[in-house]
Design an enzyme around this catalytic site. Sequence first.
Site: not given
Lengths: 326, 245
Positions: A33, A35-37, A40, A55, A147
């Site tokens: 996966a 994310g923005g930054m 993983v 990550k 979050d």
Amino acid sequence: MKWLSDQVVDQLRANLGFPDLSGTRYRAVRLLARGGMAAVWLAEDTVLHRQVALKVLDLADGKDDLAARLLREAEILASLEHPGIVPVHDAGTLADGRVFCCMKYVQGETLEQHVRRLGSTSEALRLILRIAEPLAFAHSHGVLHRDLKPGNTMIGPFGEVLVMDWGLAKRIELASAATAPPLAIHPEAGHSTNPPATGVVGTPGFMSPEQERGDAASPRSDVFSLGAVMAFTLAHTAPKNAFRSLPRPLRSICGKAMAANPALRYESVEALAADISRYLEQMPVSAYRENVLERSVRLMHRHATAIVLVLAYLFMRGLFILFAKR
Amino acid sequence: MEEVVADKFPLTRHSILAAVQSDDPAEKSRALETITAAYWKPIYKHLRLRWELNSADAQDLTQEFFARLIEKDFLAGYDSGKGRLRTFLRTCADRLFLKQSRDAHRLKRGGDNSHVELDFETAERELAHTALSSADNFEQYFERECLRSLFALALERLRSKYDVAGKLVYLAVFERYNLTEDQDSHPTYAQLAAEFHLSPSDVTNYLSSARRDFRQCVLDQLRDMTATEEEFQAEARALLGATAK
């Protein structure tokens, strides 16, 4: 200069995100996966021969101290040993300068995917209680998640529930963690490695109004998020997926958890969990004042067995008296 | 212009925009050469396809555009807060075309501007490979050409770097693995090991090392193709994020 076809461009592009694991014990398997930054990756630990989740930050030189934040996340995870919190194994810097964090690889599905499998409201509520456990544990250790959302909650193959992605987690003043509504930020919060004390952090739809405003978060902000997750989950188990068709006490629990004013919410995740437990045990909940009829119906449901037994006894007794007189 | 690789003419400024606006003529010149090397092909191909110009007119317009860029401080009007550098360049090229179309007498071959060395023959050959597909719009086509240019220049950097370091086997293994046109004949690590007389673990290590260096070359090249640190960060993330397929 050789011309590059579209296929070659795509192949070269695929090389870019590949983590450079030379000099480490890990071997990248595939991208899980992103994310923005950070991304993983599923990786193999070549020493222990097990699969792990890595990550890895996209860039080595993030301007906004992302590297420090990822290391901070690893440090927070390491300090929270709980079966509902994904354990961290390792953290460091790769040969290409990117910071990584090695965690347990959790197979399973996110709550977002899992809701379709939930059969009943009570099953959904028991799942929410399982999510509340690690959250309450983190709060008791002075850590806010900030979050929480269905996408950050994993349900493993054995039914284990794990709260994931503590990238926005924040340490807070432990003494006031359980109760104070607008929480004083720990002096450490000003440290550059801590995520921003204020500023908009979280996910729209699941973050509290104070987070949306960019104000400081408190444990009640996580209460809000848990309430939003609860509403999301219950809506999928409700008839015709309609939240309004749920029993009033349940809607009131969600309403109290998601109150716009933090002071009107449950004071802690434990308090919210306690109300959910009371509902499951067919006891009155603090979020809803029932009328006499509702109370009677609830009590009848709760003591259905005893009532049936008593009624059966009275019926038999009546029959016995009737036949005895004849 | 093909020879202009930033490794040979390193920019001392962190931002290409700052370098372009530098008082130091050498620094300014290097920055403009870097921009020209990165963007002339996408601009040329864009003009050819977007405005259906014939090869000669597109060459003249591209020449004039980059000559103006170098001589007339074209970039002075660029505001990094309003958009990306490459979008600005494409818009300026379009405006130049429209202006010259209106003012037909100024559309003259060669013009009064100094000549910029650009290999149009190669660009024309490449155009034959990269016809505008029906799924693309002109903007997407231009973006794809900029990405192609980025990777081509990054590969040049990698070649220069490995040439100097004497790591030609690393380069050969990397290119054999990644620059194969036909994905069906994509070599396995074992095939690479046999082909280059290496052990499979050596292939893994060589590829890993070259991948790391290529990534760095791409980021260095991207930094030279973006106007500000913020644009670089955003572009780098967009580029890296696109691998998540």
